[in-house]
Structures are given as C-alpha cells and as structure tokens.
Enzyme design. Structure first.
Site, PDB file in Angstrom:
ATOM      1  N   ASP A  45       4.162  -1.153  -3.804  1.00  0.00           N
ATOM      2  CA  ASP A  45       3.046  -1.581  -4.657  1.00  0.00           C
ATOM      3  C   ASP A  45       1.845  -1.977  -3.800  1.00  0.00           C
ATOM      4  OD1 ASP A  45       4.601  -1.524  -7.190  1.00  0.00           O
ATOM      5  OD2 ASP A  45       5.765  -3.046  -6.146  1.00  0.00           O
ATOM      6  N   GLU A 309       7.288   6.037  -2.940  1.00  0.00           N
ATOM      7  CA  GLU A 309       6.286   7.078  -3.186  1.00  0.00           C
ATOM      8  C   GLU A 309       5.222   7.174  -2.097  1.00  0.00           C
ATOM      9  OE1 GLU A 309       7.306   5.004  -5.513  1.00  0.00           O
ATOM     10  OE2 GLU A 309       7.892   6.140  -7.274  1.00  0.00           O
TER      11      GLU A 309
HETATM   12  O1  TRH Z   1       8.700   0.162   0.271  1.00  0.00           O
HETATM   13  P1  TRH Z   1       8.989   1.221  -0.702  1.00  0.00           P
HETATM   14  O2  TRH Z   1      10.403   1.520  -0.902  1.00  0.00           O
HETATM   15  O3  TRH Z   1       8.297   0.890  -2.066  1.00  0.00           O
HETATM   16  C1  TRH Z   1       8.952   1.001  -3.328  1.00  0.00           C
HETATM   17  C2  TRH Z   1       8.520   2.241  -4.049  1.00  0.00           C
HETATM   18  O4  TRH Z   1       7.121   2.414  -4.070  1.00  0.00           O
HETATM   19  C3  TRH Z   1       9.061   2.170  -5.456  1.00  0.00           C
HETATM   20  O5  TRH Z   1       8.687   3.252  -6.219  1.00  0.00           O
HETATM   21  C4  TRH Z   1       8.571   0.888  -6.096  1.00  0.00           C
HETATM   22  O6  TRH Z   1       8.939   0.816  -7.380  1.00  0.00           O
HETATM   23  C5  TRH Z   1       9.134  -0.252  -5.293  1.00  0.00           C
HETATM   24  O7  TRH Z   1       8.625  -0.182  -3.995  1.00  0.00           O
HETATM   25  C6  TRH Z   1       8.769  -1.588  -5.893  1.00  0.00           C
HETATM   26  O8  TRH Z   1       8.328   2.609  -0.221  1.00  0.00           O
HETATM   27  P2  TRH Z   1       6.854   3.211  -0.187  1.00  0.00           P
HETATM   28  O9  TRH Z   1       6.341   3.428  -1.567  1.00  0.00           O
HETATM   29  O10 TRH Z   1       6.938   4.391   0.657  1.00  0.00           O
HETATM   30  O11 TRH Z   1       5.970   2.112   0.521  1.00  0.00           O
HETATM   31  C7  TRH Z   1       6.110   1.769   1.842  1.00  0.00           C
HETATM   32  C8  TRH Z   1       4.770   1.330   2.404  1.00  0.00           C
HETATM   33  O12 TRH Z   1       4.984   0.585   3.590  1.00  0.00           O
HETATM   34  C9  TRH Z   1       3.870   2.490   2.780  1.00  0.00           C
HETATM   35  O13 TRH Z   1       2.530   2.157   2.449  1.00  0.00           O
HETATM   36  C10 TRH Z   1       3.996   2.567   4.287  1.00  0.00           C
HETATM   37  C11 TRH Z   1       4.172   1.111   4.634  1.00  0.00           C
HETATM   38  N1  TRH Z   1       4.802   0.806   5.921  1.00  0.00           N
HETATM   39  C12 TRH Z   1       3.990   0.390   6.960  1.00  0.00           C
HETATM   40  O14 TRH Z   1       2.760   0.325   6.807  1.00  0.00           O
HETATM   41  N2  TRH Z   1       4.572   0.030   8.150  1.00  0.00           N
HETATM   42  C13 TRH Z   1       5.913   0.085   8.355  1.00  0.00           C
HETATM   43  O15 TRH Z   1       6.399  -0.231   9.468  1.00  0.00           O
HETATM   44  C14 TRH Z   1       6.732   0.558   7.273  1.00  0.00           C
HETATM   45  C15 TRH Z   1       8.230   0.645   7.471  1.00  0.00           C
HETATM   46  C16 TRH Z   1       6.146   0.893   6.069  1.00  0.00           C
END
Ligand code: TRH
Length: 406
Positions: A45, A309
C-alpha cells in the site's frame, strides 16, 4: 440518491466518456492532490502510494500523502519524512481527523482514496457539509478517485472509470470514480516513471553490487522477495544441487525470516551462508533497500522472485525473468487473479507450472527454472506493455476530463 438517479448518472457518464476529448487549451497544469493510504500489512500500500505520489510530483503536481504508518518510508524513500522531495509532503493520517488542522490546509483538487481505505467522516464533513461556515468553495469539490489494486482479470476493464455514487454520510450525493490499474489500454495501466528507461540503460551492475558490499564472483544471482512459500525449502535444495553456482540475495523482512527458518534459525547477525557441494549456493541477507535500490537489485539478478503488485510491476520493467508470489486471499480468489496474469504474460507452460507450485496451488516437487524460456517471455511481455502509456499519464488525463466536465 435513488437507484434511478444512479442509473441516469451512470448512463450520462458512459455517454460523456465516449464523446468527450480533453481540450488541451483548457488543461490545468498543476493541481493539489491528496493521496490517502492505510497500511494494512506488508509494503504494497505504502509502496504503491509513494510511487504514485513521487511520479505525480515529478510531473509538476503538488501532492500530500496522508498515511497512518509512514515508518517504512524511512528506508523506502530516504528524505521523504524530512520533506526533501520537491512538491511532496507526507502527513499523518491521524491529523485528517482533526478538523481544526484540516481547515487550515488548502483544499485539494483531487482525492485519491487508495485500496478502499475509506476517508474519515470529519474530512468529508469539512468538505461537503453545507451548514458549515468554514466549508471550502462548494463549486470546487475535489475530483474523487478510488484507486484499486492491480489485476489482469476481466472486471478491471469493465469497471475502470465508472462512477460510484456515494449514497449516505456527509458525502451523500457526491461521486467517486474507479481507477483500475491494469495491463491493457482499456484500464488505468501500470506505474512507470519517466526516467526509468534511461536509468536502466546506464545501470552498472558491478559497481552497484560493490556499493552494497555484495561479493560477486560472476555466479548466477537470484533475488528473493516472498512471503512464506511452502516450496521455499525445495528451491534451496534445487539450487544447491545445481551445477551452476548461485548467490541468493534475500530481501529484508518476511523473506529473510522464512529463509532463516529453513536454515534452522542461525544467529540473527548472520549476513551470508554457504550450502551444497563446494558452496554451490550462497545466501546473502540484505538490508532494507530504497525503492530505487530495490530496482537495482532486480536489474542485477538473472532471476527475480517478487511478491505483491508493486514489486511485480518493477520486475516486469527490469527485463529479467521473474516468478510472482501473489498475495494470498482466504477464499483463494488469488488463484483466478494469478491465472489471468499468466495469460496476459503469455507465459510458457514451464513458467505457469512453476507459479502453481511456488504459490502452493499444487504440492509438486518444485521444478527446474527454465531461464532461457522465461527470459524470452518476460522480454516479450515487457516490450508489449512498454508500448502503452503509463498509469500516471492516464490518471492525469482522466482527472483533466473530469475537471472539464465539472
Ligand atoms: O509488500 P507486498 O507483499 O505488499 C502487499 C501487496 O501489495 C498486496 O496486494 C497487498 O494487499 C498487501 O501488501 C497489503 O508487495 P509489493 O506490492 O510488491 O510491495 C513491496 C514494496 O516494497 C515495493 O514498493 C518495493 C518495496 N521494497 C523496497 O523498497 N525495498 C525493499 O528492500 C523491499 C524488500 C521492498
């Protein structure tokens, strides 16, 4: 508003939508946007809302991001909490509830209600209650967008841009509009900031790895961002037995905790670990990365495991093969969502099968990755999607259309 009113509004909106074109001479260049975000769990989010906020700001828009837990921004977007990003302000969601504080702020032109987070009643009262003396100019009601989760399913096209009349509460009689991210030109598209292609073209993998103290001897690199897949142990076993040596770069948080559990919970300060015959698999635990460095990780690797996502979209733009662990839902609705995505990707059978097992939809022994076939599929899908306009461009255009209709 009764059902007939809704229907009339719906029909007139559809007609309007087909007939109207944006009159560029009347384009309003900079608007003030309020993006509302509630962190349910994980980083999706906040990650998506921040990415959208930053992209809008980089295109000259003024953005306030209202968020209930901004702590992840400290590593995801260094400087965000200190106000070092131009035209971007991060505000505490709790203050939205404080009508005195809200009244002091300039009223926004656009509201983005992300992922059904529901705006606070106090804010709606402040903006829409006709009996209030300090109500902002009623002729300037905000354009109200309901930003949905990304999906490749059929309903995304069908409901994109549809109005959603508010039937009760202080905003009764006002209308929100669905904005659905997606994979076709009939949806809201995918977030892709303007400078991405240039950054990717000039990226230097060796120096990035060095700057993050990741010792690399030319072995295959695989990144791991996941929840707790049942097939994780199988993946580590397969990589150990492989004749090609691998370095697995494990992201901070749930992925690292899951790998540590498979390794028998080594000391928390363990940064790397070798396994298999003559160390054929080495595991490196990463610190939390900024969103920019998360991209760099994906660009450095020969295969990326992503989840949720936002990281999925970044994996698509990385031009590397990837495997997606979709966010699981209790009613297994994610099975259909995953199948729709693999269809859009035109994924080969081996990649579909791997996704089934990685996502726990079957309990087979995890298959051997086929990087040649998967790279080809990723490049073709990425190229197809690159031809489409990005989400922010479509959102700006949609808001412009709504603004001109008012
Ligand atoms: O963290 P997520 O599993 O988020 C989830 C999904 O969006 C899901 O649909 C939602 O309902 C739930 O949260 C509440 O995965 P997502 O969407 O890929 O988001 C990860 C974010 O974290 C992305 O913007 C990349 C960021 N990120 C970093 O910036 N640095 C890091 O070291 C890592 C591991 C991630």
């Amino acid at each position: 508003m009764n059902f007939t009113d809704c229907l009339i509004e719906y029909v007139s909106w559809r007609t309007c939508r087909q007939a109207r074109r944006v009159d560029n001479s009347k384009m309003k260049s900079a608007r003030l946007w309020d993006i509302f975000c509630k962190v349910i769990d994980n980083y999706g989010d906040i990650g998506t809302c921040w990415r959208l906020a930053a992209d809008l700001a980089s295109r000259g828009q003024n953005v306030r991001l209202w968020i209930d837990d901004s702590s992840a921004l400290a590593w995801m977007a260094p400087g965000a909490l200190q106000g070092r990003w131009p035209r971007l302000e991060v505000l505490d969601w709790e203050n939205v509830w404080d009508s005195a504080a809200t009244a002091r702020l300039a009223p926004a032109d656009v509201w983005i209600e992300s992922f059904g987070c529901e705006l606070p009643v106090e804010l709606l009262e402040h903006r829409f209650d006709t009996t209030r003396s300090n109500r902002p100019d009623p002729g300037a009601d905000p354009i109200w967008i309901n930003l949905e989760y990304l999906s490749a399913e059929g309903f995304v096209e069908r409901t994109h841009c549809l109005p959603s009349p508010v039937m009760y509460g202080p905003a009764s009689g006002h209308t929100k509009f669905f904005f659905n991210p997606g994979f076709s030109i009939h949806t809201g598209g995918l977030l892709r900031e303007s400078g991405l292609a240039k950054r990717l073209a000039t990226f230097d993998r060796t120096s990035w790895l060095e700057s993050h103290a990741i010792g690399w001897q030319g072995e295959r690199l695989i990144s791991l961002f996941c929840y707790e897949p049942a097939a994780l142990e199988g993946l580590l076993e397969r990589l150990q037995r492989d004749t090609t040596s691998t370095q697995l770069l494990v992201t901070n948080g749930r992925a690292a905790a899951a790998v540590r559990r498979v390794l028998g919970n080594p000391p928390a300060d363990l940064k790397s670990h070798s396994m298999g015959p003559s160390g054929s698999l080495s595991v490196t635990f990463l610190a939390p990365l900024s969103q920019a460095d998360f991209d760099h990780l994906l660009w450095s690797c020969n295969l990326n495991f992503v989840r949720g996502e936002d990281s999925l979209v970044r994996a698509i733009w990385a031009e590397k093969p990837f495997v997606w662990q979709i966010y699981p839902q209790h009613d297994n609705a994610h099975h259909t969502k995953l199948a729709a995505f693999l269809q859009v990707m035109d994924a080969p059978q081996s990649l579909r099968q791997f996704h089934q097992t990685w996502n726990g939809i079957d309990s087979q022994v995890l298959q051997q990755p086929d990087l040649t076939e998967w790279t080809d599929a990723a490049l073709k899908a990425g190229a197809r999607l690159l031809h489409q306009s990005d989400l922010t461009t479509r959102l700006l255009k949609f808001v412009e259309q709504l603004g001109q209709a008012n």
